[in-house]
Write an enzyme that holds these catalytic residues in place. Sequence first.
Site, mmCIF file in Angstrom:
data_model
loop_
_atom_site.group_PDB
_atom_site.id
_atom_site.type_symbol
_atom_site.label_atom_id
_atom_site.label_comp_id
_atom_site.label_asym_id
_atom_site.label_seq_id
_atom_site.Cartn_x
_atom_site.Cartn_y
_atom_site.Cartn_z
ATOM 1 C CG ASN A 9 -1.748 1.212 1.388
ATOM 2 O OD1 ASN A 9 -1.804 2.055 0.489
ATOM 3 N ND2 ASN A 9 -2.416 1.350 2.527
ATOM 4 C CD1 TRP A 10 3.273 0.984 -3.071
ATOM 5 C CD2 TRP A 10 3.232 2.255 -4.913
ATOM 6 N NE1 TRP A 10 3.848 0.256 -4.080
ATOM 7 C CE2 TRP A 10 3.839 1.013 -5.220
ATOM 8 C CE3 TRP A 10 3.102 3.208 -5.927
ATOM 9 C CZ2 TRP A 10 4.301 0.719 -6.508
ATOM 10 C CZ3 TRP A 10 3.564 2.914 -7.195
ATOM 11 C CH2 TRP A 10 4.162 1.675 -7.481
ATOM 12 C CE LYS A 11 -0.209 3.213 4.830
ATOM 13 N NZ LYS A 11 -0.087 3.321 6.276
ATOM 14 C CG HIS A 95 -5.888 2.009 5.347
ATOM 15 N ND1 HIS A 95 -5.394 2.935 6.226
ATOM 16 C CD2 HIS A 95 -4.899 1.089 5.159
ATOM 17 C CE1 HIS A 95 -4.150 2.598 6.554
ATOM 18 N NE2 HIS A 95 -3.827 1.487 5.919
ATOM 19 C CD GLU A 97 -2.880 5.532 6.818
ATOM 20 O OE1 GLU A 97 -2.909 5.508 5.571
ATOM 21 O OE2 GLU A 97 -1.953 5.020 7.487
ATOM 22 C CD GLU A 167 -3.515 -2.300 7.443
ATOM 23 O OE1 GLU A 167 -2.514 -2.634 6.812
ATOM 24 O OE2 GLU A 167 -4.044 -1.186 7.328
ATOM 25 N N GLY A 173 2.700 2.456 10.870
ATOM 26 C CA GLY A 173 3.662 3.548 10.711
ATOM 27 C C GLY A 173 4.394 3.921 11.990
ATOM 28 C CB SER A 213 5.432 -1.670 12.036
ATOM 29 O OG SER A 213 5.040 -0.339 12.312
ATOM 30 N N GLY A 234 2.916 -1.004 4.343
ATOM 31 C CA GLY A 234 2.923 0.417 4.000
ATOM 32 C C GLY A 234 4.338 0.872 3.692
ATOM 33 N N GLY A 235 4.977 1.509 4.666
ATOM 34 C CA GLY A 235 6.303 2.115 4.472
ATOM 35 C C GLY A 235 7.314 1.218 3.771
HETATM 36 P P1 13P Z 1 3.083 0.539 7.724
HETATM 37 O O1 13P Z 1 3.612 -0.747 7.120
HETATM 38 O O2 13P Z 1 3.803 1.758 7.215
HETATM 39 O O3 13P Z 1 3.025 0.452 9.208
HETATM 40 O O4 13P Z 1 1.570 0.708 7.204
HETATM 41 C C1 13P Z 1 0.696 -0.361 7.314
HETATM 42 C C2 13P Z 1 -0.539 -0.043 6.548
HETATM 43 O O5 13P Z 1 -1.295 0.840 6.904
HETATM 44 C C3 13P Z 1 -0.803 -0.821 5.327
HETATM 45 O O6 13P Z 1 -2.061 -0.566 4.829
#
Ligand code: 13P
Length: 252
Positions: A9-11, A95, A97, A167, A173, A213, A234-235
């Site tokens: 997930n590149w956000k 999600h 967010e 999640e 993050g 994470s 994510g990251g």
């Molecule tokens: P991180 O891997 O950056 O913690 O993000 C997880 C996430 O929200 C994937 O959708």
Amino acid sequence: MRKPIIGGNWKMNKTSMEAENLVRKLILELNSYEDVETVVFPPFPYLQKVKTLLQGTGIAVGAQNMFWEEKGAYTGEVSPLMLVDVGCRYVILGHSERREYFGETDEKVNRKIKAALKFGLRPLVCIGEKLEERKKGLAEKVVESQLRGSLSGLNPSQISQIVIAYEPVWAIGTGETATPQQAQKMHKFIREILERICGEKIAQSVRIQYGGSVRPDNIRELMDQPDIDGALVGGASLDAISFVKIVKYGGK
Ligand code: 13P
């Protein structure tokens, strides 16, 4: 047998050129890697380009969100039909967010899931508790309510098309991953709820990803858990080397 699924997930990250560079590196490393289903979720403006680059490879493309209507006067929104049109196979829905910053509720997630399924898109539905909720001992209650609310009114065959991503919000993050035992406990609980909703056969076939994470150094232990069927990253998915390591360590 559930095939592991790992998503990047590149956000809201990457320029067009950076997206292309990342995808080209992923193709070199993952094109013939079939132990895990790999999906990337770029921002909307790059979906078509990324799909074109990935054409004929084993890596699928998904979107990070969508609206539930097919078309019309909904300025700024993107429809399931459009996502299918540009070659998306998956769509992330609910999600944390989006729940936190954009007012996404279980009811909206539910409408979006139904719309996605109608157009043949596979929803990747995110659920997870916040830190305060976990501290108060409410984690399971929150997760159950999000799961039941999101899947409300769906029949077992529709649920069989869905991927769930657990999640925990406190792990996103933050560098603080749920321990494999904490994650396994919640994944098992989610599968039990699924069983009550749609029966054992479907519940055993639905893949449940862990997100929060995830890194090359913790994926193996997570994937070793019996009810963890993949990861939503994510990251660490923004860097080709770390994402490739995660995908390749993910094979059960
Ligand atoms: P991180 O891997 O950056 O913690 O993000 C997880 C996430 O929200 C994937 O959708």
